[in-house]
Design a protein around this motif. Structure first.
Motif, PDB file in Angstrom:
ATOM      1  N   ALA A 282     -76.813  26.023 -15.937  1.00  0.00           N
ATOM      2  CA  ALA A 282     -77.902  26.824 -16.517  1.00  0.00           C
ATOM      3  C   ALA A 282     -78.110  28.132 -15.772  1.00  0.00           C
ATOM      4  N   ARG A 283     -77.051  28.642 -15.154  1.00  0.00           N
ATOM      5  CA  ARG A 283     -77.148  29.882 -14.406  1.00  0.00           C
ATOM      6  C   ARG A 283     -76.325  30.966 -15.102  1.00  0.00           C
ATOM      7  N   HIS A 284     -76.011  32.038 -14.410  1.00  0.00           N
ATOM      8  CA  HIS A 284     -75.199  33.109 -14.980  1.00  0.00           C
ATOM      9  C   HIS A 284     -74.463  33.818 -13.854  1.00  0.00           C
ATOM     10  N   GLY A 285     -73.567  34.741 -14.236  1.00  0.00           N
ATOM     11  CA  GLY A 285     -72.727  35.387 -13.239  1.00  0.00           C
ATOM     12  C   GLY A 285     -73.461  36.215 -12.219  1.00  0.00           C
ATOM     13  N   GLY A 286     -74.694  36.629 -12.526  1.00  0.00           N
ATOM     14  CA  GLY A 286     -75.469  37.416 -11.573  1.00  0.00           C
ATOM     15  C   GLY A 286     -75.736  36.703 -10.268  1.00  0.00           C
TER      16      GLY A 286
ATOM     17  N   MET B 114     -74.646  44.365  -9.789  1.00  0.00           N
ATOM     18  CA  MET B 114     -73.242  44.467 -10.178  1.00  0.00           C
ATOM     19  C   MET B 114     -72.865  45.934 -10.285  1.00  0.00           C
ATOM     20  N   ASP B 115     -71.535  46.203 -10.226  1.00  0.00           N
ATOM     21  CA  ASP B 115     -71.052  47.572 -10.285  1.00  0.00           C
ATOM     22  C   ASP B 115     -70.543  47.950 -11.670  1.00  0.00           C
ATOM     23  N   ALA B 116     -70.228  46.960 -12.491  1.00  0.00           N
ATOM     24  CA  ALA B 116     -69.726  47.219 -13.835  1.00  0.00           C
ATOM     25  C   ALA B 116     -69.951  45.969 -14.684  1.00  0.00           C
ATOM     26  N   LEU B 117     -69.865  46.179 -15.992  1.00  0.00           N
ATOM     27  CA  LEU B 117     -70.007  45.078 -16.945  1.00  0.00           C
ATOM     28  C   LEU B 117     -68.991  45.295 -18.054  1.00  0.00           C
ATOM     29  N   GLU B 118     -68.236  44.247 -18.376  1.00  0.00           N
ATOM     30  CA  GLU B 118     -67.312  44.318 -19.509  1.00  0.00           C
ATOM     31  C   GLU B 118     -67.614  43.165 -20.450  1.00  0.00           C
TER      32      GLU B 118
ATOM     33  N   LEU C 152     -67.906  35.130 -30.477  1.00  0.00           N
ATOM     34  CA  LEU C 152     -68.772  35.192 -29.307  1.00  0.00           C
ATOM     35  C   LEU C 152     -68.391  36.336 -28.379  1.00  0.00           C
ATOM     36  N   GLU C 153     -69.404  36.891 -27.735  1.00  0.00           N
ATOM     37  CA  GLU C 153     -69.194  37.862 -26.672  1.00  0.00           C
ATOM     38  C   GLU C 153     -69.407  37.183 -25.325  1.00  0.00           C
ATOM     39  N   VAL C 154     -68.476  37.418 -24.413  1.00  0.00           N
ATOM     40  CA  VAL C 154     -68.605  36.932 -23.039  1.00  0.00           C
ATOM     41  C   VAL C 154     -68.825  38.138 -22.137  1.00  0.00           C
ATOM     42  N   ALA C 155     -69.999  38.206 -21.523  1.00  0.00           N
ATOM     43  CA  ALA C 155     -70.307  39.292 -20.592  1.00  0.00           C
ATOM     44  C   ALA C 155     -69.726  38.946 -19.227  1.00  0.00           C
ATOM     45  N   VAL C 156     -68.937  39.864 -18.673  1.00  0.00           N
ATOM     46  CA  VAL C 156     -68.325  39.652 -17.361  1.00  0.00           C
ATOM     47  C   VAL C 156     -68.908  40.668 -16.386  1.00  0.00           C
ATOM     48  N   ARG C 157     -69.632  40.180 -15.397  1.00  0.00           N
ATOM     49  CA  ARG C 157     -70.218  41.039 -14.359  1.00  0.00           C
ATOM     50  C   ARG C 157     -69.157  41.280 -13.287  1.00  0.00           C
ATOM     51  N   ILE C 158     -69.084  42.514 -12.810  1.00  0.00           N
ATOM     52  CA  ILE C 158     -68.003  42.913 -11.915  1.00  0.00           C
ATOM     53  C   ILE C 158     -68.585  43.603 -10.679  1.00  0.00           C
TER      54      ILE C 158
END
Length: 298
Positions: free
Chosen positions: A34-38, A1-5, A12-18
């Motif tokens: 059961a996966r993730h944005g990566g 990924m190029d950024a993370l917000e 709760l915190e929601v990690a957004v991969r960009i």
């Protein structure tokens, strides 16, 4: 990924991969149970630098918070709240949505619900729909509802190769990257998966819906991608989906079960063509205060 917000939604915190954060156009890509944005790294590369890809980790997965109250947070109603918060954070009035499995169902509910329908510009469902094979759902609940522990990292990777064979992943490098993004070390030195085993409690706590009514209510352009050997989305279901939504675009991926990884040109090119008509200024018709909140949150 190029950024993370990080988007804070109550406790709760929601990690957004960009990927491609400065691109002129934006698409939200939401992962499966059961996966993730990566998982969307290769999708973003294939889609190209003209698209900013936002891929959140749903709470309980990846880099996002785990919940102390799964009955409240690991359900679709709360996922819809999270999705709205992500769109607000980035100042998105309307945005194309690509969702794998659970992420596709989430997009479908957002597109069907009157309060959020206008925010989904077009919708791509990856191996999911309003009708899913009960035996496939039961297998998901059985497998992911129990803790998995591996003495060695190599054992975790071998199990991933077995369980995710239907993703159509090719090459040792791709499997190794999947394993690196799926592993979490335990205090005793053993290994397990990155997610909270309690995420499957959504099967218990979620409120049943008439998903065919939801499907019929959608008014945005629609596309479905199906793995040819999918145990979850049957070919007959896709036929019925097209009958209810005659404009449905469908694409079947050979050599895949549940769910295509969307990591190769043959899988991404049809999606890119479908997304090509998306408007370039998603924030233009947001209220001024939502645009301001989006800018301040970056």
């Amino acid at each position: 990924m190029d950024a993370l917000e990080i988007v804070k939604v109550n406790a709760l915190e929601v990690a957004v991969r960009i990927w491609h954060p400065e691109a002129p156009r934006t698409v939200i890509a939401w992962h499966g149970l059961a996966r993730h944005g990566g998982d969307f790294a290769d999708f973003a590369r294939e889609l190209g630098p003209q698209w900013r890809v936002l891929a959140p980790d749903t709470p309980g997965r990846g880099l996002s918070s785990w919940s102390a109250t799964p009955s409240c947070h690991y359900v679709y109603a709360h996922y819809m709240t999270l999705a709205a918060a992500v769109m607000d954070h980035f100042g998105l009035a309307r945005v194309p949505w690509v969702g794998t499995s659970m992420g596709g169902l989430l997009g479908m509910l957002l597109a069907a619900e009157p309060a959020s329908a206008a925010r989904i510009e077009r919708l791509v469902l990856n191996d999911v729909g309003p009708e899913l094979a009960p035996e496939g759902l039961a297998e998901l609940a059985r497998y992911f509802g129990v803790p998995h522990r591996f003495a060695h990292f190599s054992e975790l990777e071998a199990e991933l190769r077995r369980h995710y064979a239907g993703f159509g992943i090719a090459g040792d490098d791709a499997w190794r990257r999947l394993a690196l993004g799926s592993a979490r070390r335990l205090p005793d030195g053993s290994w397990t998966y990155h997610f909270d085993p309690r995420i499957v409690e959504q099967f218990v706590h979620d409120t049943p819906r008439d998903t065919w009514a939801d499907w019929a209510a959608i008014r945005c352009p629609l596309m479905v991608v199906r793995g040819r050997h999918s145990p979850l989305l049957k070919a007959e279901s896709v036929t019925r989906m097209a009958e209810a939504q005659p404009g449905l675009v469908s694409h079947e991926v050979p050599g895949c079960g549940h769910a295509p990884m969307l990591d190769g040109r043959d899988q991404v090119a049809p999606i890119a063509a479908f997304l090509a008509d998306s408007p370039s200024d998603e924030a233009a018709d947001l209220p001024w205060w939502q645009r301001l909140v989006g800018r301040l949150g970056r």
